[in-house]
Design an enzyme around this catalytic site. Sequence first.
Site, short mmCIF file in Angstrom:
data_model
loop_
_atom_site.label_atom_id
_atom_site.label_comp_id
_atom_site.label_asym_id
_atom_site.label_seq_id
_atom_site.Cartn_x
_atom_site.Cartn_y
_atom_site.Cartn_z
NE ARG A 289 -1.59 1.93 3.60
CZ ARG A 289 -1.26 1.75 4.88
NH1 ARG A 289 -1.67 0.72 5.57
NH2 ARG A 289 -0.50 2.64 5.50
CG HIS A 293 -5.63 2.66 6.76
ND1 HIS A 293 -5.89 1.37 6.35
CD2 HIS A 293 -6.76 3.10 7.37
CE1 HIS A 293 -7.12 1.05 6.70
NE2 HIS A 293 -7.67 2.08 7.31
CE1 TYR A 302 1.58 2.56 8.91
CE2 TYR A 302 0.49 4.34 10.11
CZ TYR A 302 0.53 3.47 9.04
OH TYR A 302 -0.44 3.51 8.07
C1 LIG Z 1 -14.69 -5.37 11.97
C2 LIG Z 1 -13.84 -4.14 11.83
N1 LIG Z 1 -12.91 -3.87 12.77
C3 LIG Z 1 -12.12 -2.78 12.66
C4 LIG Z 1 -12.30 -1.91 11.61
C5 LIG Z 1 -11.41 -0.66 11.48
N2 LIG Z 1 -10.46 -0.86 10.36
C6 LIG Z 1 -10.67 -0.29 9.16
S1 LIG Z 1 -9.50 -0.70 8.06
C7 LIG Z 1 -8.66 -1.63 9.18
C8 LIG Z 1 -7.38 -2.34 8.81
C9 LIG Z 1 -7.57 -3.25 7.65
O1 LIG Z 1 -6.35 -3.81 7.26
P1 LIG Z 1 -6.27 -4.86 6.10
O2 LIG Z 1 -7.31 -5.91 6.30
O3 LIG Z 1 -4.87 -5.33 6.01
O4 LIG Z 1 -6.67 -4.05 4.82
P2 LIG Z 1 -5.91 -2.81 4.17
O5 LIG Z 1 -6.37 -1.58 4.91
O6 LIG Z 1 -4.45 -3.04 4.35
O7 LIG Z 1 -6.33 -2.78 2.76
C10 LIG Z 1 -9.31 -1.62 10.41
C11 LIG Z 1 -8.84 -2.33 11.62
C12 LIG Z 1 -13.31 -2.20 10.66
N3 LIG Z 1 -13.55 -1.43 9.61
N4 LIG Z 1 -14.06 -3.33 10.79
#
Ligand SMILES: Cc1ncc(C[n+]2csc(CCOP(=O)(O)OP(=O)(O)O)c2C)c(N)n1
Length: 404
Positions: A289, A293, A302
Amino acid sequence: MKVKKVTLKKISKDTLGSAKRLRSKSRSRSAKTRYEISQEQFTITPLQLLREDGTTAGKFTLLSAEQIKSMYRFMVLSRAFDDAALKLQRQGRLGTYGSVRGQEASQVGSAFALQKEDWLVPSFRENASCITRGMPMKGLFQYWGGDERGHAYTESMTTLPLSIPIATQLLHGVGLALALRYKGQKNAVLAHVGDGGTSEGDFHEALNFAGVFKAPIVFLVQNNQWAISVPRKKQTAATTIAQKAIAYGFTGVQVDGNDIFAVYGAVSAALEKARSGAGPTLIECVTYRISDHTTADDAKRYRNQEEVDAWVKKDPLDRLKKYMLQQKMWDAKKEELLQQEAATLVSAHVRSYEEEPASDPKDMFAFTFASMTPQLLEQYQSFLDVSGKKRDPNILEKVEGGFP
Ligand SMILES: Cc1ncc(C[n+]2csc(CCOP(=O)(O)OP(=O)(O)O)c2C)c(N)n1
């Protein structure tokens, strides 16, 4: 990985036909270690077909020149959409946005492998997959602008809305896959999730259920190394995410996620396998990425710039363009025209998104569930209070008769 004369059949044999790549390295260990399986005894060889310098070993026959150009077009459109979305957010014209930059090969390559009647079950970051699938950019802008009407698709569209809750969509995907089978349809489901999503219970429940019932589904993990500020190594102690499939009784494949040919090849073969009734596959796309985020994040706090710079050099668009230039199917003029087309198309969709009259706030109360819960009803009445409107005494009748 031999790249000479790559065909789907070959990819299927090499990467999906068996779990041989995950076999124990040594069969002649002591009796004690024979029943103990350790990380060290497993190997996974990532699939790469298109090298970073744009070369392949031998002639590449998996896709026609027209298909390759079409893939590149979707990548360029997605990047133009992404850049525009970031600018709109900075100007207060869009809500919080999650960028796709760097992940275009995983997203476009996997969506490109779908047939029209297959289903796409996207994660929240899947803008490029949705664009490849034909979802109008206006709808995506609306969605990120907080207007749910952006996800009001036509019935014939076999794509689910972006899923903000992490990993819940995988369970929906398995349900959808089993429903297709009950209906006697020979189609498959492609469900995306991030590396962070693999830490959710829903990920494990979905894979377990899919393995037991041989659901026609492909799980695609976009391992972009970070889940907000949590690095991949803190998501799992496993050496790869792909190997998790073995515990659920099906094959796992690790792919160079910045190589659109490898992504397309692995996903096509896995979808074919799912359609034929041979069950699910887990594909791990190793990618990165490049942006924060979301627009609400500052990744500099970080992760270090060196790491980002190293991945910028692996840019999936540059890699495919190098290949096309070497193959003489692309030139500077075509590139200029495509960039112009992308800019014009994105501007037209931004205009149409911004010209859309604002949605009625009451819709969020009316359409969250099939009928309003008492809590939603109260919230709606409070909303009328703060908007200076009178409470609506006949609200219940209206709800039951179909909210106006
Ligand atoms: C069930 C849930 N818990 C927490 C969140 C908050 N949240 C949004 S994105 C994220 C991280 C996601 O990481 P990843 O699955 O690696 O996807 P990426 O952002 O790297 O595409 C979190 C914890 C959420 N949207 N849904």
